[in-house]
Design an enzyme around this catalytic site. Structure first.
Site, mmCIF file in Angstrom:
data_model
loop_
_atom_site.group_PDB
_atom_site.id
_atom_site.type_symbol
_atom_site.label_atom_id
_atom_site.label_comp_id
_atom_site.label_asym_id
_atom_site.label_seq_id
_atom_site.Cartn_x
_atom_site.Cartn_y
_atom_site.Cartn_z
ATOM 1 N N HIS A 34 -39.557 -27.794 -114.524
ATOM 2 C CA HIS A 34 -39.032 -28.043 -113.171
ATOM 3 C C HIS A 34 -37.748 -28.871 -113.224
ATOM 4 C CE1 HIS A 34 -42.164 -26.424 -110.351
ATOM 5 N NE2 HIS A 34 -42.802 -26.349 -111.498
ATOM 6 N N ASP A 171 -36.093 -18.718 -116.898
ATOM 7 C CA ASP A 171 -36.855 -17.583 -117.429
ATOM 8 C C ASP A 171 -35.965 -16.375 -117.678
ATOM 9 O OD1 ASP A 171 -38.771 -19.430 -116.886
ATOM 10 O OD2 ASP A 171 -39.725 -18.322 -115.256
HETATM 11 C C1 GAF Z 1 -41.035 -21.110 -113.319
HETATM 12 C C2 GAF Z 1 -39.642 -20.862 -112.758
HETATM 13 F F1 GAF Z 1 -39.418 -19.527 -112.652
HETATM 14 C C3 GAF Z 1 -38.571 -21.504 -113.632
HETATM 15 O O1 GAF Z 1 -37.317 -21.345 -113.033
HETATM 16 C C4 GAF Z 1 -38.873 -22.983 -113.874
HETATM 17 O O2 GAF Z 1 -38.592 -23.750 -112.734
HETATM 18 C C5 GAF Z 1 -40.320 -23.171 -114.327
HETATM 19 O O3 GAF Z 1 -41.239 -22.510 -113.461
HETATM 20 C C6 GAF Z 1 -40.712 -24.625 -114.390
HETATM 21 O O4 GAF Z 1 -40.030 -25.259 -115.399
HETATM 22 O O5 GAF Z 1 -41.204 -20.467 -114.541
#
Ligand code: GAF
Length: 384
Positions: A34, A171
């Site tokens: 996050h 991601d």
């Molecule tokens: C999910 C979100 F898609 C990512 O962008 C990221 O915020 C993650 O949670 C937490 O680190 O995978």
């Protein structure tokens, strides 16, 4: 990863045309949770679970999208693609097509097959792998060549604007730009990155708690809002702070009392996580695995207690790993509220670790987990 020869023959049998085949991996995040939407740091690796996309042109002006996982095909008019999501698996590929069209690419007719083995809803970015595989396949057919970071951004936009999930860039970025045998320290402000080699004697053991994780709506969105509210408080005193990336623990000491208790805790997680993530990358680069393990443990505690994004089962999975031989570090990975833990484990102990952790977890929770010994893979590319 699924067999691409079988995939090719399935596409040919269904659509009577030879496909070009692309692959885009899922990911595991070693540390930095996050922090991406706060323009901070993350350290993910692409893994050997992936989505295959096969594409072939059609002459009837239709776009056919087939999912082997769902055993379903849907047809759309290329000239009149849906402009809104419908809470269906096709939202992800359609979102990518809508985004590509918005960038000035007219959509021709084509048949697209998708087949993935990234476990769904497990926090390993099955959605990002579908988006990136689709984007590569469609741009490949169009003869357009976007650089990895551009591809990642357009897939993130598809998810933010079309699917309606407020995810950050991590991601999609790692799926498009991963490097074999490496984790990647990504600066989510300018998308610059540094490769951190994962030593050959270290295995990525990914333990699925079997508790479903979802980022559309719900807790993910609430956390993001709390993080942004904390940032707004600091920015009211220090306007140069645009994201929590720019803030310090000192800012929280000064102005934390103006935040709700939850916002304060969420911000403390994000601010300290950024520092830990950079330190973890440095530790990995100099092969200081005990420091890396220590930082992962600290990150899990922060994620669980300050960010409150863990769950009983994930806490148990991390706790039960602690005394097992070969463990370097363990923590909950991904968006939170279920999903998988990442365990860095000495390769020579990986199989016993996998078996023992599964037994302990099943004994403790009554749930049979899926535990995979994975490796860091390359990013998305054309297969054939
Ligand atoms: C999910 C979100 F898609 C990512 O962008 C990221 O915020 C993650 O949670 C937490 O680190 O995978």
């Amino acid at each position: 990863m699924h067999d691409s020869a079988i995939f090719r023959s399935m596409h040919v049998a269904r659509f009577e045309a030879e496909p070009a085949i692309y692959v885009a991996p899922g990911r595991v995040n070693l540390i930095g949770e996050h922090t991406d939407y706060a323009e901070g740091f993350v350290m993910p690796a692409a893994i050997n679970f992936a989505t295959l996309a096969g594409i072939s042109p059609r002459g009837d002006g239709k776009i056919a999208i087939f999912s082997e996982n769902y055993g379903q095909v849907r047809y759309f008019d290329a000239a009149e693609l849906p402009s809104a999501a419908s809470k269906h698996w096709t939202d992800y590929p359609l979102g990518v097509m809508a985004t590509l069209a918005g960038m000035g690419n007219a959509m021709p007719g084509f048949s697209l097959s998708l087949w993935g083995d990234v476990p769904l809803g497990s926090g390993l970015s099955s959605s990002a792998s579908v988006e990136v595989a689709t984007a590569l396949a469609v741009t490949g057919l169009l003869g357009v060549d976007y650089a990895g970071p551009v591809l990642a951004r357009l897939c993130q936009r598809a998810e933010n604007e079309f699917v309606g999930a407020s995810c950050g860039i991590m991601d999609q970025f790692i799926s498009a730009n991963g490097a074999k045998d490496h984790a990647l320290l990504l600066d989510c402000r300018d998308l610059s990155f540094k490769l951190a080699p994962i030593p050959g004697h270290v295995a990525l053991v990914i333990a699925n708690t079997m508790v479903k994780h979802a980022i559309a709506g719900g807790e993910y969105t609430t956390r993001r809002a709390e993080v942004e509210a904390a940032c707004a408080v600091i920015a009211s005193h220090r306007p140069e702070v645009r994201f929590l990336r720019d803030a310090t623990v000192g800012d929280l000491e000064k102005w934390g009392h103006e935040m709700t208790p939850n916002s304060l805790k969420r911000a403390r997680h994000v601010i300290t996580e950024n520092v830990r993530t950079v330190a973890a990358a440095e530790a990995l680069i100099r092969s200081d695995l005990s420091e890396l393990g220590r930082l992962m443990a600290e990150a899990h505690t922060s994620y669980s207690q300050d960010f409150e994004a863990s769950c009983e089962e994930a806490d148990a999975m991390v706790e039960l790993a602690q005394d097992l031989p070969g463990l370097i570090g363990a923590r909950l990975t991904g968006g939170g509220f279920g999903g998988c833990t990442i365990n860095l484990v000495e390769q020579s102990h990986a199989i016993q670790f996998q078996e023992r952790l599964a037994e302990l977890y099943a004994g403790h929770t009554g749930i049979v987990p899926h535990i995979h010994i994975c490796c860091a893979s390359g990013g998305a590319h054309r297969l054939e």
